[in-house]
Motif scaffolding. Sequence first.
Motif, PDB file in Angstrom:
ATOM      1  N   ARG A   1       0.832  -1.199   0.000  1.00 59.63           N
ATOM      2  CA  ARG A   1       0.000   0.000   0.000  1.00 59.63           C
ATOM      3  C   ARG A   1       0.870   1.252   0.000  1.00 59.63           C
ATOM      4  O   ARG A   1       1.986   1.259   0.521  1.00 59.63           O
TER       5      ARG A   1
ATOM      6  N   TYR B   1       0.235   5.809   0.196  1.00 62.67           N
ATOM      7  CA  TYR B   1      -0.711   6.841   0.590  1.00 62.67           C
ATOM      8  C   TYR B   1      -0.239   8.156  -0.038  1.00 62.67           C
ATOM      9  O   TYR B   1       0.540   8.899   0.568  1.00 62.67           O
TER      10      TYR B   1
ATOM     11  N   GLY C   1      -5.410   5.323   1.215  1.00 62.23           N
ATOM     12  CA  GLY C   1      -4.482   5.185   0.106  1.00 62.23           C
ATOM     13  C   GLY C   1      -4.937   4.189  -0.941  1.00 62.23           C
ATOM     14  O   GLY C   1      -6.130   3.957  -1.128  1.00 62.23           O
ATOM     15  N   GLU C   2      -3.966   3.558  -1.585  1.00 59.42           N
ATOM     16  CA  GLU C   2      -4.265   2.618  -2.657  1.00 59.42           C
ATOM     17  C   GLU C   2      -3.446   1.346  -2.469  1.00 59.42           C
ATOM     18  O   GLU C   2      -2.336   1.369  -1.948  1.00 59.42           O
ATOM     19  N   THR C   3      -4.046   0.238  -2.895  1.00 57.38           N
ATOM     20  CA  THR C   3      -3.409  -1.070  -2.832  1.00 57.38           C
ATOM     21  C   THR C   3      -2.985  -1.471  -4.237  1.00 57.38           C
ATOM     22  O   THR C   3      -3.702  -1.232  -5.203  1.00 57.38           O
ATOM     23  N   GLY C   4      -1.820  -2.084  -4.360  1.00 50.42           N
ATOM     24  CA  GLY C   4      -1.349  -2.508  -5.668  1.00 50.42           C
ATOM     25  C   GLY C   4      -0.570  -3.794  -5.589  1.00 50.42           C
ATOM     26  O   GLY C   4      -0.265  -4.303  -4.502  1.00 50.42           O
TER      27      GLY C   4
ATOM     28  N   ARG D   1      -9.974   9.637  -0.046  1.00 50.25           N
ATOM     29  CA  ARG D   1      -9.048   8.626  -0.579  1.00 50.25           C
ATOM     30  C   ARG D   1      -8.165   9.261  -1.637  1.00 50.25           C
ATOM     31  O   ARG D   1      -8.634  10.012  -2.494  1.00 50.25           O
ATOM     32  N   SER D   2      -6.850   8.950  -1.565  1.00 48.46           N
ATOM     33  CA  SER D   2      -5.908   9.463  -2.548  1.00 48.46           C
ATOM     34  C   SER D   2      -5.337   8.315  -3.364  1.00 48.46           C
ATOM     35  O   SER D   2      -5.109   7.222  -2.847  1.00 48.46           O
ATOM     36  N   ARG D   3      -5.134   8.584  -4.646  1.00 44.67           N
ATOM     37  CA  ARG D   3      -4.509   7.591  -5.541  1.00 44.67           C
ATOM     38  C   ARG D   3      -3.805   8.354  -6.655  1.00 44.67           C
ATOM     39  O   ARG D   3      -4.146   9.496  -6.964  1.00 44.67           O
TER      40      ARG D   3
ATOM     41  N   THR E   1     -14.229  13.388  -7.430  1.00 41.16           N
ATOM     42  CA  THR E   1     -12.791  13.175  -7.572  1.00 41.16           C
ATOM     43  C   THR E   1     -12.165  14.388  -8.240  1.00 41.16           C
ATOM     44  O   THR E   1     -12.600  14.808  -9.316  1.00 41.16           O
TER      45      THR E   1
ATOM     46  N   ASP F   1     -12.318   3.537   6.166  1.00 38.35           N
ATOM     47  CA  ASP F   1     -13.169   2.965   5.135  1.00 38.35           C
ATOM     48  C   ASP F   1     -14.364   2.289   5.809  1.00 38.35           C
ATOM     49  O   ASP F   1     -15.073   2.917   6.578  1.00 38.35           O
TER      50      ASP F   1
END
Length: 278
Positions: free
Chosen positions: A8, A10, A17-20, A61-63, A79, A228
């Motif tokens: 992850r 942020y 944040g974001e998961t990848g 949420r940021s990405r 967004t 979340d």
Amino acid sequence: MGTVTALRRYPVKSMLGETGGELRVTGRGVYGDRAFAVLDASGAVGSVKHPRKWGKLLSCRSRWGGMGVPQVELPDGTTLHAGDAELDDRLSELLGRRVTLSDSPPQDGTLERAVPEYEGGVPDVVREQAYVDATGASVTAGRIAAGSFFDFGKVHLVTTATLDRLRSSYPAGDFDARRFRPNVVVDVPREPGFPEDAWEGRTVRVGEVLFRVTVPTPRCVVPALAHDELPADPGVTRTVAREHRVPVLTLGRLACVGVYLDVLEPGAIRVGDPVSLG
């Protein structure tokens, strides 16, 4: 020793944040991690460690988008991109005072932290310096790491063994790794709990990247907040303070989960990569 199970980052400090499946790690940490932060006119750096003042950031949420700047998803689903004046206006409306989103860490930026009531939440010497601010919260103020928006360490790692151990002490709590905002989650299946305690000062290879383990990660109020779909749960942080207080530098025994890492050899980390100690 273990396997990477989640990655992850942020893009905006203190937002979701974001998961990848892959992270690129440079000498400065995870690429794109905590690259931006919300600032106010007082010079404070937005951190949900002070929930009364900044807690609503955790509803955003940021990405990273395709324009080379982060996208921010606001609580109503809108967004907007970093640099858009409307985003500053909307964040100011959300927080109730004028703020801006910036990628330039202020030279004298302050980081405010609410002081937990339970023992072990902050060092005693720090607790003695606490004051009550305009929100009515007891807080302390310090500095961010020079030239960045990091609190201290460049990369944060948590093991499933530690989360499982804490869960066994508080079965009603949800010790989802997201509460602790790590960059790397490692499955260590044969450890009974808190394996990171033995790693301080050692090197650890995660995929292509070689790290040095610098210090345990002290926990503040953040894991107890709603993340979340995860509800607020003060029992999470109280369990950490009761079950796992360890020495941190010269600050005494603090409630900790995970470890901070410095980067020795940059590279890529992917979900499924092996993890080994040096």
